[in-house]
Design a protein around this motif. Structure first.
Motif: not given
Ligand SMILES: *[C@@H]1O[C@H](CO)[C@@H](O)[C@H](O)[C@H]1NC(C)=O
Ligand SMILES: *[C@@H]1O[C@H](CO)[C@@H](O)[C@H](O)[C@H]1NC(C)=O
Ligand SMILES: *[C@@H]1O[C@H](CO)[C@@H](O)[C@H](O)[C@H]1NC(C)=O
Ligand SMILES: *[C@@H]1O[C@H](CO)[C@@H](O)[C@H](O)[C@H]1NC(C)=O
Ligand SMILES: *[C@@H]1O[C@H](CO)[C@@H](O)[C@H](O)[C@H]1NC(C)=O
Ligand SMILES: *[C@@H]1O[C@H](CO)[C@@H](O)[C@H](O)[C@H]1NC(C)=O
Ligand SMILES: *[C@@H]1O[C@H](CO)[C@@H](O)[C@H](O)[C@H]1NC(C)=O
Ligand SMILES: *[C@@H]1O[C@H](CO)[C@@H](O)[C@H](O)[C@H]1NC(C)=O
Length: 348
Positions: A1, A151-152
């Motif tokens: 990642m 998330r994100n």
């Protein structure tokens, strides 16, 4: 990642931060049970309380390998227990060690501790939990600088509960709980037990505060666990107080993010996720028994609120006449030195 470059940048940043922290410590050594502070004072909810110990866990300039370091392992343990599904909890809960991480935020170089939860296309909710190694805390003021997001940078999926709490057992537990299925700005403040033996809700156990600032933005979530009352704060504001079932057993500090598909958390949709992001945790506390090595008393009172830099207590008053119920010489006979790590022993 994460790319090699980012890791390299982070290590460089880590070195600089370590250096500047070391500088701070020589000019201002009052952090983490500094010998210069003999006690710590807090105010709030009409109460003034004094504590013997101080810790500040700063996650803002770390590298991911911090979570395997001795410093981390001395203070925290990442959980890996599971629960099975049941009729009340249709999703199995699996605590993954890899759901606890150190991540850099998208728009700055500041890192944070992250607890993740997500649901794949199965009857499983993958969850995260950490516990403090120190499990003999008895009375404390604990502050978590945290937020709950998706998330994100997206919105958190419904079906998760972010918990910031003290815990000894199911009847000695003080909670701050953020449910992602609640309207934004809602936080639950609870002293357990919240259910009676027959499974009915105990109304006075829990206070639901609404119309608070959004939990998706960083705020300081604070529990003051005192002998006769629990007070909860959001930033500087007192938002809830309770005298119901104020915990009496020595406890640890816990953080988790979980869901089980039951009524309380709701059921996360497949592919859903949420993240509890914690920049720092600060605690002033007492322990359940005498502690070795400190010249007890409260001659030098330090404060943790209204200081120039959060996490760095400042002296408010000095004087032999100040004692605030502290016994002089308590624990001295036990001899050994306490050290800066803040590891404490109890005779309970
Ligand atoms: C800590 O105590 C020592 C010894 O009394 C003193 O020299 C020093 O200035 C104190 N530091 C702070 C930051 O108060
Ligand atoms: C603080 O004291 C005021 C005045 O006595 C009272 O109205 C209030 O309920 C108290 N607050 C708490 C949290 O005990
Ligand atoms: C939890 O479940 C995972 C996945 O099924 C398994 O690998 C792990 O061993 C379990 N952990 C415990 C403590 O039972
Ligand atoms: C993060 O660090 C990099 C490298 O030092 C720098 O180029 C960038 O401007 C920084 N970003 C922020 C938001 O501080
Ligand atoms: C969840 O699903 C993603 C995407 O298919 C997969 O990469 C990941 O390994 C799964 N995680 C678990 C714990 O099953
Ligand atoms: C969102 O986050 C997940 C998990 O970190 C990642 O696998 C995925 O690629 C991200 N999606 C986008 C659009 O960035
Ligand atoms: C704490 O634990 C004790 C012993 O298990 C129990 O009797 C008590 O009800 C619990 N809760 C409180 C608030 O004391
Ligand atoms: C912490 O311990 C000291 C010394 O025993 C005592 O004076 C003080 O009241 C305690 N604080 C709380 C909140 O229990």
């Amino acid at each position: 990642m994460r790319s090699f470059t980012l890791l390299a940048l982070l290590s460089i940043l880590g070195v600089f931060c370590a250096l500047s922290r070391a500088d701070d410590q020589t000019t201002n050594p009052l952090k983490d049970n500094s010998p210069n502070c003999s006690c710590y004072i807090i105010n709030g909810g009409n109460d003034t309380a004094y504590f013997k110990y101080h810790r500040f866990w700063d996650f803002r300039s770390l590298t991911p390998d911090h979570l395997t370091s001795d410093a981390w392992n001395a203070d925290w343990s990442i959980q890996s227990w599971n629960t099975s599904a049941s009729s009340d909890a249709p999703l199995q809960r699996i605590n993954l060690v890899e759901n606890v991480g150190i991540l850099t935020s998208d728009d700055s170089n500041i890192t944070a501790l992250t607890l993740n939860t997500f649901r794949n296309n199965s009857h499983t909710q993958f969850t995260a939990e950490i516990q403090s190694i120190q499990q003999n805390i008895k009375h404390a003021s604990i502050r978590f600088h945290a937020r709950v997001i998706g998330r994100n940078g997206s919105e958190a999926s419904k079906g998760a509960c972010a918990g910031l709490f003290t815990f000894a057992d199911d009847d000695n537990e003080s909670d701050i709980e953020i449910l992602t299925q609640d309207p934004m700005g809602t936080i639950r403040y609870t002293n357990q037990p919240s259910l009676s033996a027959s499974g009915n809700e105990i109304p006075q156990s829990s206070i639901t505060s609404t119309q608070l600032p959004p939990v998706s933005i960083f705020h300081t979530h604070r529990i003051d666990w005192l002998a006769h009352a629990t007070h909860w704060f959001l930033d500087a504001s007192l938002v809830a107080s309770s005298m119901y079932s104020v915990p009496r057993k020595p406890s640890g500090i816990f953080m988790n993010l979980w869901g089980d598909g039951g009524v309380w958390t709701g059921e996360m949709a497949q592919g859903g996720s949420a993240v509890l992001v914690v920049e720092w945790v600060e605690a002033v506390f007492n322990t359940s028994g005498p502690v070795a090595g400190r010249a007890e008393g409260c001659e030098v009172v330090c404060r943790v609120d209204g200081v120039r830099e959060v996490g760095w207590p400042e002296v408010v008053k000095t004087g032999r006449s100040v004692n605030h119920g502290f016994k002089r010489g308590m624990g001295r006979e036990r001899g050994s030195s306490q050290g800066r790590s803040g590891k404490l022993n109890s005779n309970d």
